[in-house]
Scaffold this motif. Structure first.
Motif, PDB file in Angstrom:
ATOM      1  N   SER A 167      47.132  49.483  52.251  1.00 47.67           N
ATOM      2  CA  SER A 167      46.457  50.545  51.504  1.00 47.67           C
ATOM      3  C   SER A 167      46.517  50.182  50.020  1.00 47.67           C
ATOM      4  CB  SER A 167      47.165  51.884  51.735  1.00 47.67           C
ATOM      5  OG  SER A 167      48.445  51.844  51.124  1.00 47.67           O
ATOM      6  N   ARG A 168      45.716  50.885  49.233  1.00 47.55           N
ATOM      7  CA  ARG A 168      45.769  50.630  47.784  1.00 47.55           C
ATOM      8  C   ARG A 168      47.170  50.905  47.252  1.00 47.55           C
ATOM      9  NH1 ARG A 168      43.807  47.220  45.060  1.00 47.55           N
ATOM     10  NH2 ARG A 168      41.904  47.637  46.206  1.00 47.55           N
ATOM     11  N   VAL A 180      37.666  32.979  46.124  1.00 50.56           N
ATOM     12  CA  VAL A 180      38.128  34.345  45.874  1.00 50.56           C
ATOM     13  C   VAL A 180      37.232  35.031  44.850  1.00 50.56           C
ATOM     14  CG1 VAL A 180      40.536  34.005  46.529  1.00 50.56           C
ATOM     15  CG2 VAL A 180      39.822  33.450  44.211  1.00 50.56           C
ATOM     16  N   GLY A 181      36.010  34.540  44.702  1.00 51.32           N
ATOM     17  CA  GLY A 181      35.085  35.154  43.760  1.00 51.32           C
ATOM     18  C   GLY A 181      34.824  34.302  42.535  1.00 51.32           C
ATOM     19  N   LEU A 185      44.539  54.286  42.013  1.00 55.31           N
ATOM     20  CA  LEU A 185      43.491  54.063  41.014  1.00 55.31           C
ATOM     21  C   LEU A 185      43.222  55.314  40.178  1.00 55.31           C
ATOM     22  CD1 LEU A 185      40.981  51.704  42.845  1.00 55.31           C
ATOM     23  CD2 LEU A 185      42.286  51.244  40.765  1.00 55.31           C
ATOM     24  N   CYS A 217      37.463  35.911  50.327  1.00 53.24           N
ATOM     25  CA  CYS A 217      38.063  37.246  50.306  1.00 53.24           C
ATOM     26  C   CYS A 217      37.698  38.016  49.051  1.00 53.24           C
ATOM     27  CB  CYS A 217      39.584  37.163  50.481  1.00 53.24           C
ATOM     28  SG  CYS A 217      40.486  36.772  48.988  1.00 53.24           S
ATOM     29  N   GLY A 218      38.065  39.294  49.067  1.00 51.56           N
ATOM     30  CA  GLY A 218      37.713  40.203  47.974  1.00 51.56           C
ATOM     31  C   GLY A 218      38.626  40.044  46.787  1.00 51.56           C
ATOM     32  N   SER A 219      38.582  38.883  46.167  1.00 49.58           N
ATOM     33  CA  SER A 219      39.241  38.515  44.918  1.00 49.58           C
ATOM     34  C   SER A 219      40.751  38.353  45.022  1.00 49.58           C
ATOM     35  CB  SER A 219      38.877  39.475  43.782  1.00 49.58           C
ATOM     36  OG  SER A 219      39.513  40.729  43.935  1.00 49.58           O
ATOM     37  N   VAL A 226      41.428  50.954  35.567  1.00 52.65           N
ATOM     38  CA  VAL A 226      40.909  49.598  35.358  1.00 52.65           C
ATOM     39  C   VAL A 226      39.537  49.727  34.684  1.00 52.65           C
ATOM     40  CG1 VAL A 226      42.169  48.656  37.337  1.00 52.65           C
ATOM     41  CG2 VAL A 226      39.818  49.450  37.643  1.00 52.65           C
ATOM     42  N   LEU A 235      39.973  44.157  44.640  1.00 56.78           N
ATOM     43  CA  LEU A 235      39.342  45.311  45.281  1.00 56.78           C
ATOM     44  C   LEU A 235      39.585  45.300  46.786  1.00 56.78           C
ATOM     45  CD1 LEU A 235      38.010  47.744  44.097  1.00 56.78           C
ATOM     46  CD2 LEU A 235      35.794  46.777  44.634  1.00 56.78           C
ATOM     47  N   GLU A 236      39.689  44.118  47.374  1.00 54.75           N
ATOM     48  CA  GLU A 236      40.136  44.050  48.773  1.00 54.75           C
ATOM     49  C   GLU A 236      41.649  43.876  48.772  1.00 54.75           C
ATOM     50  OE1 GLU A 236      39.365  40.518  51.207  1.00 54.75           O
ATOM     51  OE2 GLU A 236      39.015  41.801  52.940  1.00 54.75           O
ATOM     52  N   PRO A 237      42.360  44.855  49.315  1.00 50.79           N
ATOM     53  CA  PRO A 237      43.814  44.684  49.361  1.00 50.79           C
ATOM     54  C   PRO A 237      44.183  43.572  50.354  1.00 50.79           C
ATOM     55  CG  PRO A 237      43.156  46.910  50.047  1.00 50.79           C
ATOM     56  CD  PRO A 237      41.916  46.095  49.944  1.00 50.79           C
ATOM     57  N   TYR A 254      42.760  36.822  41.625  1.00 50.08           N
ATOM     58  CA  TYR A 254      43.248  36.809  40.228  1.00 50.08           C
ATOM     59  C   TYR A 254      44.705  36.352  40.136  1.00 50.08           C
ATOM     60  CZ  TYR A 254      39.449  40.228  40.560  1.00 50.08           C
ATOM     61  OH  TYR A 254      38.297  40.883  40.896  1.00 50.08           O
ATOM     62  N   HIS A 286      47.142  43.349  39.685  1.00 51.62           N
ATOM     63  CA  HIS A 286      45.881  42.608  39.839  1.00 51.62           C
ATOM     64  C   HIS A 286      44.745  43.524  40.302  1.00 51.62           C
ATOM     65  CE1 HIS A 286      49.294  39.926  40.531  1.00 51.62           C
ATOM     66  NE2 HIS A 286      48.567  38.962  40.032  1.00 51.62           N
ATOM     67  N   VAL A 287      45.091  44.456  41.187  1.00 57.05           N
ATOM     68  CA  VAL A 287      44.098  45.340  41.792  1.00 57.05           C
ATOM     69  C   VAL A 287      42.900  44.566  42.347  1.00 57.05           C
ATOM     70  CG1 VAL A 287      42.936  47.568  41.600  1.00 57.05           C
ATOM     71  CG2 VAL A 287      44.760  47.010  40.000  1.00 57.05           C
TER      72      VAL A 287
END
Lengths: 706, 152
Positions: free
Chosen positions: A425-426, A83-84, A636, A393-395, A641, A345-347, A397, A342-343
């Motif tokens: 969606s975000r 996950v990064g 956002l 995947c896009g993180s 952030v 970046l990839e939901p 956390y 957490h946000v």
């Protein structure tokens, strides 16, 4: 041995579907298939349930963990995911080092429930201390098997042979055979025992799939497509815990190829595009009933008055009650910590496909095996019929433990008999994923006349028990975690409650130091009993030049230190308060971090500095705002952030303890940045802030609860 | 309407789409990412006539007849663009989800200012979020390019 879960908090997804035979299908002329379900499932909604964690014993045969192809290429298998945090590279290094092949020779299959051994999930900084040794042991066992194969072939003793660069060599005769020639791609049938594994070499191997990332070739979960795939959207309530009181689908369009699915509390649509699915849902009329609850300003009192059980994880030492009478200085404080998001970046994203054999889902999750179980439960399937794959995947956390998005995609795919992709969606990610718990922490500390800590009483309401124990030598202690109700959905976040508990402990230690007339560094050194904390504190202050300059108006220096999950961290911080805006700016951060023997120094530095930056957000300005269970800043543009403009000058010292086993490093470097900043604000202004975030709009307006 | 994407002329069938949807869902160019849908995070950054633009808030109709470059269009003949190479050399990523947008924002910046100072670089990239916090490495990559690699 299955891993034991000790820390994680989890809110399970709350979908309860009707059984398939109760589906009522209606085909419209426009092409849309409408699935109508009598609304009774909502009554079964059990609300928030703590997840049951299931373990499975790990396989002990080499072939479950790695395979050598006829071309000598190594395929390794782990249920951990990327996950990064660069676990793919770190685990590849572990296998390559023990097998004595180049890292590029190893392909790591990760988080695929059909191909990799069971794994509870990627959390708790467990990949390095538990999975890497497992992969190493498999590598050693495979290497031994290769030596024996060559020995047999050449009629010599295995101990006279050497393995290096993907070949076995006989130094006497000069003979050599590649791994591929020895195995011919056949399985290595050997049981992993108590292999003597090596400590990591500590090389900065570059991120394994970095090239695919800079070219855009890597397919993240939200990038997966399948032939004939539709896109899905879900009708969302005003709040995560709202109940569907009534729904009217009569105005839903019969055109656009959208299929609307109503099953229990779930209403969703699948269509050729996400926009078409959203348009179809916009015509659905739904009434929701939302439970009343506290707002973000009321939630801390709410925690105090809404326990869900007795205090947990108490540390009791000496006799706190009688110690106060002997104190030279006593300081009390009431601290608060906000919910934060957490946000990633990839939901959340998932693609689900039903076949004759069962259900296959590609999704971004830290728990592919857990999501497999959630899918099996949601659809009444045998677990063997569910296959979950997790592309890097896009993180995460700590924010992607649950499988709600996978369940939604699977529900829509089942109704349409087509593969369906759902990407949140975000706004959905803010409102319907879970959050880092907010917390109320009440603390009282006392020193003796000698300047030594005497007594420590600490009560954490809701935020969690991680990192409660102190590294200080205190004869009288009472430390407790009080589980409470939460108006918002909450779960794991990088470092869990160690961030909240370190914030309060390290802030309060500064206040006690001041009360007893001592400096922050001197006071800590006089009271620290853990030598590894002392070592990082000395490394960070040395690098920073602590004490060289004095704090003054508008400019302050602060420090904090701590330990969590077997690793150790200290930060020194310089902050500046801009005169006009009163905005707090972090100018400079020195970090020292120690996690035993370093696996990959370059990736470790990246991880440590990333955690510090992420921590600056939670320290200074991140906070979820809400009214009852309705989140009011789910974007956002309304939830800030850290950005480039927040980046301080960073100096990072990695303390390498090659004599010790490696611990994880993805979480602990986040836990002390907030109190270091807080203590720097204290030094600059004399204000003892006691709330996270510290200064959403400058220090003046920040201290609501003190 | 028509537009050019990575040197090829394409004809959208639905001009109401956003540029991001068109690139990802119709052309399969998934290197461009969705992050927020309101132009706040920069994950969806593409180049329009060489300048960085947020594709998630750009209707297709706004880019008719324009030349679009996505991350997939930066590599030429199997050779990485210097900015892509600089990101690799600096290890300027963790999860990598922001990387395409970061790289294209850097390409756009360097086209305007071949030697940006640190303050200019931070200003130009402030609309791109790296939630993993890899900002120091991204600035390092940019520095290596603007100084011809001397301080890389």
């Amino acid at each position: 041995m299955p891993e034991r879960e000790r820390y994680e908090l989890l809110e399970k997804p709350s979908y309860h579907f009707e059984t398939e035979r109760r589906d009522v299908l209606k085909l419209f002329a426009g092409g849309g298939l409408l699935v109508l379900i009598p609304h009774s499932a909502a009554a079964q909604e059990s609300g928030r349930a703590r997840g049951a964690w299931r373990g499975e014993p790990l396989p002990d045969d080499v072939e479950a963990w790695l395979h050598i192809g006829p071309d000598g290429r190594v395929t390794a298998f782990t249920g951990k995911v990327e996950v990064g945090q660069n676990s793919r590279t770190a685990l590849t290094q572990a296998v390559a080092e023990e097998l004595r092949v180049a890292a590029g020779q190893v392909e790591m299959v990760m988080g695929d429930t059909a191909r990799t051994p069971f794994d509870m999930g990627t959390f708790g900084s467990r990949t390095t201390p538990t999975m890497a040794p497992r992969m190493r042991a498999a590598g050693v066992a495979a290497r031994q098997a290769l030596l024996e194969l060559a020995a047999q072939k050449w009629g010599v003793k295995p101990e006279t042979l050497e393995a290096a660069d993907g070949c076995v060599r006989d130094p006497k005769s000069g003979r050599s055979a590649s791994y591929g020639e020895l195995t011919h791609g056949q399985a290595i049938t050997r049981t992993i025992g108590k292999e003597q594994i090596s400590r990591p070499r500590g090389e900065s191997v570059a991120k394994i799939n970095a090239r695919d990332i800079v070219t855009g070739a890597h397919r993240y979960p939200s990038d997966i497509t399948r032939p004939g795939m539709l896109h899905g959207k879900v009708l969302r309530p005003p709040a995560w815990d709202a109940d569907l009181a009534s729904v009217d689908l009569s105005a839903a369009p019969e055109t656009g190829g959208a299929t609307i699915v109503h099953d229990g509390k779930f209403v969703g649509a699948a269509a050729p595009s996400a926009r078409a699915a959203a348009r179809a849902l916009a015509r659905v009329k739904a009434n929701w009933s939302t439970p009343a609850g506290p707002s973000n300003s009321e939630v801390f009192d709410y925690f105090k008055h809404n326990p869900t059980g007795p205090a947990e994880d108490a540390v009791r030492a000496g006799d706190v009650a009688s110690a106060w009478g002997q104190a030279a200085h006593t300081v009390e404080g009431r601290y608060t910590v906000a919910y934060i998001a957490h946000v990633p970046l990839e939901p959340r994203a998932a693609v689900a496909e039903w076949t004759r054999d069962g259900l296959t889902v590609w999704t971004g999750t830290q728990r592919p095996f857990g999501v497999r179980e959630e899918l099996a439960e949601a659809f009444g399937l045998d677990i063997k019929k569910v296959h979950v794959l997790m592309p890097d995947c896009g993180s995460g956390y700590g924010g992607k433990h649950t499988g709600e998005c996978a369940i939604e995609a699977a529900r829509l795919a089942k109704a349409t008999n087509r593969p369906v992709k759902v990407v949140w969606s975000r706004e959905e990610e803010f409102r319907f994923a879970y959050l880092r718990p907010a917390g109320l922490i009440e603390v009282r500390g006392a020193t003796a006349g000698s300047g030594k800590l005497l007594a420590w009483e600490f009560h954490n309401y809701n935020s969690g028990p991680s990192g409660l124990a102190t590294p200080y030598d205190i004869p009288h202690q009472l430390i407790a975690f009080h589980p409470t109700r939460s108006p918002l959905r909450q779960g794991s976040y990088r470092g869990l409650a160690a961030t909240a508990n370190h914030f309060v402990r390290e802030s309060h230690i500064d206040d006690l130091a001041a009360a007893s007339g001592s400096g922050p560094l001197e006071f800590r050194l006089a009271n620290l009993k853990e030598p590894r904390v002392r070592a990082v504190l000395e490394a960070a202050t040395g690098r920073f030049g602590w004490g060289r300059e004095k704090s003054g108006a508008g400019r302050g220096f602060g420090l904090a230190c701590g330990m969590e999950k077997g690793s150790f961290v200290a930060n020194c911080v310089e902050i500046e308060i801009e005169e006009a805006s009163q905005r707090v700016r972090v100018r400079r951060v020195s970090t020292a971090f120690e996690c035993g023997a370093i696996v990959n120094p370059d990736h470790l530095k990246n991880q440590v500095e990333g955690a510090v930056l992420m921590g600056i957000g939670g320290a200074l300005f991140e906070a979820i705002e809400f009214e009852g269970s309705r989140i009011t800043n789910p974007a956002l543009s309304r939830y800030r952030v850290p950005r480039f403009s927040d980046l301080p000058e960073l100096a990072t010292v990695l303390v390498n303890r090659r004599d010790l086993d490696s611990a994880g490093a993805g979480e602990t470097p986040i836990v002390t940045i907030a109190p270091a900043i807080r203590n720097a604000i204290l030094a600059a202004t004399g204000k003892a802030l006691r709330s996270l975030p510290l200064a959403p709009s400058g220090p003046a307006g920040a201290n609501k609860s003190a | 309407m028509k537009l050019r994407v990575n040197g090829k002329e394409v004809t959208p069938h639905d001009p109401d789409q956003s540029l991001l949807e068109f690139l990802r869902d119709d052309l399969g160019l998934t290197g461009t990412k969705y992050g927020c849908g309101e132009g706040q995070c920069g994950a969806c950054t593409v180049l329009v006539q060489g300048s960085a633009l947020r594709s998630c808030i750009t209707p297709l109709s706004a880019v008719a007849d324009r030349e679009i470059t996505t991350i997939e269009g930066l590599e030429t003949d199997g050779k990485l663009h210097p900015v892509q190479q600089a990101f690799l050399d600096a290890g300027a990523m963790q999860c990598g989800y922001c990387t395409a947008g970061m790289i294209l924002s850097c390409v756009s910046l360097l086209a305007r200012h071949p030697h940006p100072d640190e303050a200019e670089a931070r200003r130009a990239l402030n609309g791109n979020i790296c939630r993993c916090g890899t900002y120091p490495r991204i600035l390092q990559a940019l520095r290596s390019l603007s100084t011809g690699g001397r301080h890389a």
